[in-house]
Design a protein around this motif. Structure first.
Motif, PDB file in Angstrom:
ATOM      1  N   ILE A 136       0.857  -1.184   0.000  1.00  0.00           N
ATOM      2  CA  ILE A 136       0.000   0.000   0.000  1.00  0.00           C
ATOM      3  C   ILE A 136       0.894   1.235   0.000  1.00  0.00           C
ATOM      4  O   ILE A 136       1.491   1.571   1.032  1.00  0.00           O
ATOM      5  CB  ILE A 136      -0.922   0.022   1.240  1.00  0.00           C
ATOM      6  CG1 ILE A 136      -1.819  -1.212   1.263  1.00  0.00           C
ATOM      7  CG2 ILE A 136      -1.760   1.291   1.259  1.00  0.00           C
ATOM      8  CD1 ILE A 136      -2.678  -1.328   2.516  1.00  0.00           C
ATOM      9  N   PRO A 137       1.040   1.930  -1.130  1.00  0.00           N
ATOM     10  CA  PRO A 137       1.827   3.169  -1.135  1.00  0.00           C
ATOM     11  C   PRO A 137       1.147   4.222  -0.253  1.00  0.00           C
ATOM     12  O   PRO A 137      -0.065   4.437  -0.355  1.00  0.00           O
ATOM     13  CB  PRO A 137       1.818   3.590  -2.607  1.00  0.00           C
ATOM     14  CG  PRO A 137       1.451   2.341  -3.371  1.00  0.00           C
ATOM     15  CD  PRO A 137       0.537   1.582  -2.467  1.00  0.00           C
ATOM     16  N   VAL A 138       1.921   4.874   0.611  1.00  0.00           N
ATOM     17  CA  VAL A 138       1.338   5.875   1.509  1.00  0.00           C
ATOM     18  C   VAL A 138       1.938   7.262   1.303  1.00  0.00           C
ATOM     19  O   VAL A 138       1.333   8.268   1.688  1.00  0.00           O
ATOM     20  CB  VAL A 138       1.454   5.448   2.987  1.00  0.00           C
ATOM     21  CG1 VAL A 138       0.702   4.152   3.231  1.00  0.00           C
ATOM     22  CG2 VAL A 138       2.903   5.317   3.433  1.00  0.00           C
ATOM     23  N   ALA A 139       3.129   7.340   0.735  1.00  0.00           N
ATOM     24  CA  ALA A 139       3.785   8.604   0.416  1.00  0.00           C
ATOM     25  C   ALA A 139       4.943   8.269  -0.520  1.00  0.00           C
ATOM     26  O   ALA A 139       5.245   7.098  -0.750  1.00  0.00           O
ATOM     27  CB  ALA A 139       4.287   9.305   1.686  1.00  0.00           C
ATOM     28  N   ALA A 140       5.603   9.299  -1.047  1.00  0.00           N
ATOM     29  CA  ALA A 140       6.725   9.049  -1.947  1.00  0.00           C
ATOM     30  C   ALA A 140       7.806   8.255  -1.225  1.00  0.00           C
ATOM     31  O   ALA A 140       8.301   8.668  -0.174  1.00  0.00           O
ATOM     32  CB  ALA A 140       7.288  10.379  -2.448  1.00  0.00           C
ATOM     33  N   GLU A 141       8.147   7.085  -1.776  1.00  0.00           N
ATOM     34  CA  GLU A 141       9.166   6.182  -1.219  1.00  0.00           C
ATOM     35  C   GLU A 141       8.809   5.677   0.185  1.00  0.00           C
ATOM     36  O   GLU A 141       9.692   5.339   0.968  1.00  0.00           O
ATOM     37  CB  GLU A 141      10.549   6.852  -1.212  1.00  0.00           C
ATOM     38  CG  GLU A 141      10.995   7.369  -2.571  1.00  0.00           C
ATOM     39  CD  GLU A 141      11.126   6.262  -3.630  1.00  0.00           C
ATOM     40  OE1 GLU A 141      11.174   5.081  -3.291  1.00  0.00           O
ATOM     41  OE2 GLU A 141      11.188   6.613  -4.826  1.00  0.00           O
ATOM     42  N   HIS A 142       7.513   5.647   0.495  1.00  0.00           N
ATOM     43  CA  HIS A 142       6.992   5.086   1.752  1.00  0.00           C
ATOM     44  C   HIS A 142       5.812   4.178   1.410  1.00  0.00           C
ATOM     45  O   HIS A 142       4.959   4.551   0.596  1.00  0.00           O
ATOM     46  CB  HIS A 142       6.478   6.166   2.704  1.00  0.00           C
ATOM     47  CG  HIS A 142       7.509   7.163   3.153  1.00  0.00           C
ATOM     48  ND1 HIS A 142       8.058   8.094   2.303  1.00  0.00           N
ATOM     49  CD2 HIS A 142       8.081   7.380   4.367  1.00  0.00           C
ATOM     50  CE1 HIS A 142       8.918   8.840   2.979  1.00  0.00           C
ATOM     51  NE2 HIS A 142       8.949   8.431   4.232  1.00  0.00           N
ATOM     52  N   ALA A 143       5.741   3.018   2.037  1.00  0.00           N
ATOM     53  CA  ALA A 143       4.634   2.091   1.775  1.00  0.00           C
ATOM     54  C   ALA A 143       4.409   1.202   2.988  1.00  0.00           C
ATOM     55  O   ALA A 143       5.296   1.003   3.826  1.00  0.00           O
ATOM     56  CB  ALA A 143       4.933   1.231   0.545  1.00  0.00           C
ATOM     57  N   LEU A 144       3.195   0.677   3.072  1.00  0.00           N
ATOM     58  CA  LEU A 144       2.878  -0.396   4.002  1.00  0.00           C
ATOM     59  C   LEU A 144       2.964  -1.714   3.255  1.00  0.00           C
ATOM     60  O   LEU A 144       2.602  -1.794   2.076  1.00  0.00           O
ATOM     61  CB  LEU A 144       1.470  -0.231   4.575  1.00  0.00           C
ATOM     62  CG  LEU A 144       1.255   0.890   5.587  1.00  0.00           C
ATOM     63  CD1 LEU A 144      -0.231   1.076   5.854  1.00  0.00           C
ATOM     64  CD2 LEU A 144       1.988   0.606   6.897  1.00  0.00           C
ATOM     65  N   LEU A 145       3.434  -2.745   3.932  1.00  0.00           N
ATOM     66  CA  LEU A 145       3.506  -4.085   3.364  1.00  0.00           C
ATOM     67  C   LEU A 145       2.737  -5.031   4.269  1.00  0.00           C
ATOM     68  O   LEU A 145       3.050  -5.157   5.451  1.00  0.00           O
ATOM     69  CB  LEU A 145       4.960  -4.536   3.240  1.00  0.00           C
ATOM     70  CG  LEU A 145       5.201  -5.995   2.832  1.00  0.00           C
ATOM     71  CD1 LEU A 145       4.642  -6.274   1.445  1.00  0.00           C
ATOM     72  CD2 LEU A 145       6.694  -6.325   2.892  1.00  0.00           C
ATOM     73  N   LEU A 146       1.703  -5.682   3.717  1.00  0.00           N
ATOM     74  CA  LEU A 146       0.945  -6.699   4.441  1.00  0.00           C
ATOM     75  C   LEU A 146       1.347  -8.059   3.904  1.00  0.00           C
ATOM     76  O   LEU A 146       1.212  -8.322   2.698  1.00  0.00           O
ATOM     77  CB  LEU A 146      -0.561  -6.513   4.226  1.00  0.00           C
ATOM     78  CG  LEU A 146      -1.290  -5.525   5.128  1.00  0.00           C
ATOM     79  CD1 LEU A 146      -0.891  -4.106   4.794  1.00  0.00           C
ATOM     80  CD2 LEU A 146      -2.799  -5.692   4.980  1.00  0.00           C
ATOM     81  N   LEU A 147       1.813  -8.903   4.800  1.00  0.00           N
ATOM     82  CA  LEU A 147       2.211 -10.250   4.406  1.00  0.00           C
ATOM     83  C   LEU A 147       1.402 -11.275   5.182  1.00  0.00           C
ATOM     84  O   LEU A 147       1.245 -11.143   6.408  1.00  0.00           O
ATOM     85  CB  LEU A 147       3.696 -10.481   4.701  1.00  0.00           C
ATOM     86  CG  LEU A 147       4.711  -9.689   3.893  1.00  0.00           C
ATOM     87  CD1 LEU A 147       6.122 -10.101   4.297  1.00  0.00           C
ATOM     88  CD2 LEU A 147       4.510  -9.907   2.403  1.00  0.00           C
ATOM     89  N   PRO A 148       0.881 -12.320   4.502  1.00  0.00           N
ATOM     90  CA  PRO A 148       0.288 -13.429   5.250  1.00  0.00           C
ATOM     91  C   PRO A 148       1.291 -13.959   6.269  1.00  0.00           C
ATOM     92  O   PRO A 148       2.508 -13.957   6.022  1.00  0.00           O
ATOM     93  CB  PRO A 148      -0.008 -14.459   4.153  1.00  0.00           C
ATOM     94  CG  PRO A 148      -0.152 -13.658   2.900  1.00  0.00           C
ATOM     95  CD  PRO A 148       0.827 -12.523   3.036  1.00  0.00           C
TER      96      PRO A 148
END
Length: 301
Positions: A136-148
């Motif tokens: 999930i991109p949240v800002a430039a060069e920042h993201a959330l990662l959801l992993l099972p």
């Protein structure tokens, strides 16, 4: 001020919860509950959003991602106890199931120079991580990662969770906690400036209040970033005071905070129209001093 690492860093996040919606009516049901327009999201896309009570006050703000078989909401885990029952309340009338699936996911922050290029090499398609994860991109060069929970963790340098909080504050992104449930309308957390509110999608819970705030100018507050110093710990919901001559007056409360070595950054909902050189402090911490920081986006109504 925090600076981005010269290469991508992985931030394990222990304070995030995940809510999943499944069932054939999941999109239709949630469309009538939250502020963003889910119908406009393609598979793999995400949006900031809010879930309000009938008076337009937020139960939660969160990131919402549209996956193949479900919708997922990523939010501060302190919000779950009150927000989840409210989100479930009307689902019994739809073919949609709403569940706390936090135990099924690991949530990470990703940030650093070159992150976009690194993700392009790792992703299978539209923000899809191998093994059923999602970015999930949240800002430039920042993201959330959801992993099972069963998926291997990416082989990256791991960073501090509090540092991720500081990066989110610098990006002007809201992170409300249980202490503020039922207190703010979405515009007070700048959701309209972050594409988290649709004013054309039609009805949803609290929509009349949100629309009135836009079209009648009813909202006089916004979320701001403050930075400065304090030698004492700062907590969510502590009072913030603004200097008026020789006196101090309550201005707001701490929404989210990052501290290191006496320096601090925080977000707070304050009155609009403040002077750029206004001076603030934490109530009870007389030696603390805070000042307004520029937001990295335009604060539209």
């Amino acid at each position: 001020m925090l600076t981005l690492s010269s290469s991508p860093v992985l931030y394990p996040l222990t304070d995030r919860a995940v809510i999943s919606l499944t069932g054939e009516d999941r999109v239709k049901y949630l469309q009538g509950q939250v502020t963003c327009d889910i119908d406009q999201l393609e598979l793999g896309e995400a949006s900031l959003a809010g879930h309000c009570d009938s008076k337009g006050k937020l139960w939660a703000s969160f990131w919402l991602a549209k996956l193949n078989e479900q919708l997922v909401l990523v939010l501060n885990n302190s919000l779950i106890e009150r927000q989840l029952p409210e989100l479930k309340k009307f689902a019994v009338f739809s073919k949609a199931e709403v569940e706390d699936t936090s135990d099924n996911w690991h949530v990470y922050g990703l940030a650093g120079e070159g992150l976009s290029q690194w993700l392009n090499e790792e992703l299978e398609g539209d923000n899809q991580w191998p093994g059923g994860g999602v970015v999930i991109p949240v800002a430039a060069e920042h993201a959330l990662l959801l992993l099972p929970a069963s998926t291997a963790t990416p082989d990256l340098t791991q960073g501090d969770e509090q540092e991720w909080q500081g990066l989110m504050i610098q990006a002007g992104l809201p992170d409300m906690s249980a202490e503020h449930q039922g207190e703010y309308i979405p515009q007070m957390l700048n959701l309209q400036a972050l594409n988290g509110i649709s004013f054309t999608k039609g009805c949803y819970m609290g929509q009349e209040t949100v629309a009135r705030a836009k079209y009648r100018g009813a909202n006089k507050k916004a979320m701001f970033v403050l930075a400065g110093h304090s030698d004492e710990p700062i907590s969510v919901n502590q009072d913030i005071e603004m200097q008026l001559g020789e006196n101090w007056r309550r201005a707001g409360t701490v929404l989210s905070v990052y501290q290191k070595d006496g320096a601090c950054q925080l977000t707070s909902v304050l009155n609009k129209g403040l002077e750029s050189d206004a001076v603030f402090r934490i109530k009870g911490q007389d030696n603390s001093r805070l000042s307004l920081q520029p937001l990295p986006y335009d604060l539209i109504d």
